[in-house]
Scaffold this motif. Structure first.
Motif, short mmCIF file in Angstrom:
data_model
loop_
_atom_site.label_atom_id
_atom_site.label_comp_id
_atom_site.label_asym_id
_atom_site.label_seq_id
_atom_site.Cartn_x
_atom_site.Cartn_y
_atom_site.Cartn_z
N LEU A 1 0.81 -1.22 0.00
CA LEU A 1 0.00 0.00 0.00
C LEU A 1 0.85 1.28 0.00
O LEU A 1 0.41 2.32 -0.48
CB LEU A 1 -0.92 0.02 1.22
N ILE A 2 2.05 1.20 0.52
CA ILE A 2 2.85 2.41 0.73
C ILE A 2 3.18 3.15 -0.57
O ILE A 2 3.04 4.37 -0.61
CB ILE A 2 4.12 2.08 1.53
N PRO A 3 3.61 2.49 -1.63
CA PRO A 3 3.91 3.26 -2.86
C PRO A 3 2.70 4.07 -3.34
O PRO A 3 2.85 5.21 -3.78
CB PRO A 3 4.30 2.20 -3.88
N ASN A 4 1.50 3.48 -3.25
CA ASN A 4 0.29 4.21 -3.66
C ASN A 4 0.04 5.42 -2.76
O ASN A 4 -0.32 6.50 -3.23
CB ASN A 4 -0.92 3.29 -3.63
N LEU A 5 0.23 5.23 -1.47
CA LEU A 5 0.05 6.33 -0.52
C LEU A 5 1.04 7.44 -0.79
O LEU A 5 0.68 8.62 -0.86
CB LEU A 5 0.20 5.82 0.92
N VAL A 6 2.30 7.08 -0.97
CA VAL A 6 3.34 8.09 -1.21
C VAL A 6 3.04 8.86 -2.50
O VAL A 6 3.15 10.09 -2.53
CB VAL A 6 4.74 7.43 -1.26
N GLU A 7 2.66 8.17 -3.55
CA GLU A 7 2.37 8.84 -4.83
C GLU A 7 1.18 9.78 -4.69
O GLU A 7 1.17 10.87 -5.25
CB GLU A 7 2.13 7.82 -5.94
N THR A 8 0.17 9.35 -3.95
CA THR A 8 -1.01 10.21 -3.75
C THR A 8 -0.64 11.47 -2.99
O THR A 8 -1.05 12.57 -3.35
CB THR A 8 -2.10 9.43 -2.98
N VAL A 9 0.15 11.33 -1.95
CA VAL A 9 0.52 12.48 -1.12
C VAL A 9 1.52 13.38 -1.85
O VAL A 9 1.49 14.60 -1.69
CB VAL A 9 1.07 12.01 0.24
N LYS A 10 2.41 12.80 -2.65
CA LYS A 10 3.42 13.58 -3.36
C LYS A 10 2.82 14.71 -4.19
O LYS A 10 3.37 15.80 -4.27
CB LYS A 10 4.24 12.68 -4.29
N GLY A 11 1.71 14.42 -4.81
CA GLY A 11 1.08 15.42 -5.66
C GLY A 11 0.66 16.66 -4.88
O GLY A 11 0.61 17.76 -5.42
N TYR A 12 0.35 16.51 -3.61
CA TYR A 12 -0.13 17.62 -2.80
C TYR A 12 0.99 18.26 -1.99
O TYR A 12 0.93 19.45 -1.70
CB TYR A 12 -1.22 17.14 -1.83
N HIS B 1 7.02 19.55 -1.57
CA HIS B 1 8.23 19.96 -0.85
C HIS B 1 8.54 19.06 0.34
O HIS B 1 9.45 19.33 1.10
CB HIS B 1 8.09 21.41 -0.39
N GLU B 2 7.84 17.95 0.50
CA GLU B 2 8.07 17.03 1.62
C GLU B 2 8.83 15.78 1.16
O GLU B 2 8.67 14.70 1.72
CB GLU B 2 6.73 16.61 2.23
N SER B 3 9.70 15.93 0.19
CA SER B 3 10.38 14.77 -0.39
C SER B 3 11.24 14.01 0.61
O SER B 3 11.41 12.79 0.50
CB SER B 3 11.23 15.19 -1.59
N ASP B 4 11.77 14.70 1.61
CA ASP B 4 12.59 14.03 2.62
C ASP B 4 11.79 12.96 3.37
O ASP B 4 12.27 11.85 3.59
CB ASP B 4 13.17 15.06 3.60
N THR B 5 10.58 13.29 3.74
CA THR B 5 9.71 12.34 4.44
C THR B 5 9.42 11.14 3.55
O THR B 5 9.48 9.99 3.99
CB THR B 5 8.39 13.02 4.84
N PHE B 6 9.13 11.38 2.29
CA PHE B 6 8.82 10.30 1.36
C PHE B 6 10.02 9.38 1.16
O PHE B 6 9.90 8.16 1.12
CB PHE B 6 8.36 10.84 0.00
N GLU B 7 11.20 10.00 1.03
CA GLU B 7 12.42 9.20 0.84
C GLU B 7 12.68 8.30 2.04
O GLU B 7 13.06 7.14 1.89
CB GLU B 7 13.62 10.11 0.60
N LYS B 8 12.44 8.81 3.25
CA LYS B 8 12.66 8.00 4.46
C LYS B 8 11.70 6.81 4.50
O LYS B 8 12.08 5.71 4.88
CB LYS B 8 12.52 8.85 5.71
N VAL B 9 10.46 7.04 4.09
CA VAL B 9 9.48 5.96 4.08
C VAL B 9 9.89 4.90 3.06
O VAL B 9 9.86 3.70 3.35
CB VAL B 9 8.06 6.50 3.78
N ILE B 10 10.30 5.33 1.89
CA ILE B 10 10.70 4.39 0.85
C ILE B 10 11.96 3.63 1.26
O ILE B 10 12.07 2.42 1.04
CB ILE B 10 10.87 5.11 -0.50
N GLN B 11 12.92 4.32 1.90
CA GLN B 11 14.13 3.66 2.38
C GLN B 11 13.79 2.61 3.44
O GLN B 11 14.35 1.50 3.44
CB GLN B 11 15.11 4.67 2.96
#
Length: 184
Positions: free
Chosen positions: A50-61, A64-74
């Motif tokens: 589920l996480i990749p879908n969540l990250v992609e959905t939130v990324k659009g909005y 500027h929060e790319s650091d948080t997304f990168e940590k989740v993906i890592q």
């Protein structure tokens, strides 16, 4: 046959039956611990899907929060590449922390909170998180029973004879016990 020989045979049979019974109980408990850990693993894999879908959905909005997304993906990738249970536990804790931060970010984006995809993903993740919580609880209960058998007399004699080792509990780290702080 002398009486002492009969008594000796009876005592030996009782000892052998005790060792066999205790050994089988220890094996059963160890297998239950492994099974419970695999139940956590199943739920974590659902969450990871589920996480990749969540990250992609939130990324659009929240571009500027790319650091948080990168940590989740890592953290997600760290779990997938973990070699042992302790590494999986650590990566899972990091991932839980990252997901909490993403949900905290969503509070600052009303249009994201209204997005049906995000709400659906959020509900699915909450459901999976509850299942993970229950699976961790059952795992820890199994570990407790197994570790008790290893440490308590007389089963500890059989456990040490056959090299049974203690299992680790699934524990929350200090940072997981604190409130999530999101700063902009």
């Amino acid at each position: 046959m002398p009486v002492w020989a009969i008594i000796l045979i009876i005592v030996l049979v009782i000892i052998i039956l005790f060792v066999i019974s205790t050994y089988n109980g220890l094996v059963s408990s160890r297998n239950k611990v492994r099974d419970q850990f695999s139940q956590i693993d199943v739920q974590l894999k659902k969450r990871f899907d589920l996480i990749p879908n969540l990250v992609e959905t939130v990324k659009g909005y929240a571009k500027h929060e790319s650091d948080t997304f990168e940590k989740v993906i890592q953290a997600r990738n760290g779990y997938m590449s973990a070699k042992d249970d302790d590494a999986k536990i650590k990566a899972s804790k990091e991932l839980s922390s990252g997901i909490s931060k993403i949900f905290a970010l969503a509070e600052n984006y009303p249009e994201l909170k209204a997005n049906t995809n995000f709400v659906d993903l959020q509900n699915q993740l909450k459901d999976v998180e509850e299942k993970i919580s229950y699976a961790r609880q059952f795992y820890n209960d199994s570990v407790l029973m197994y570790n008790n058998k290893i440490e308590m007399f007389p089963s500890n004699l059989v456990a040490s004879m056959f090299h049974f080792t203690k299992e680790s509990f699934f524990e929350a780290e200090a940072q997981e016990k604190e409130n999530v702080k999101v700063q902009f």
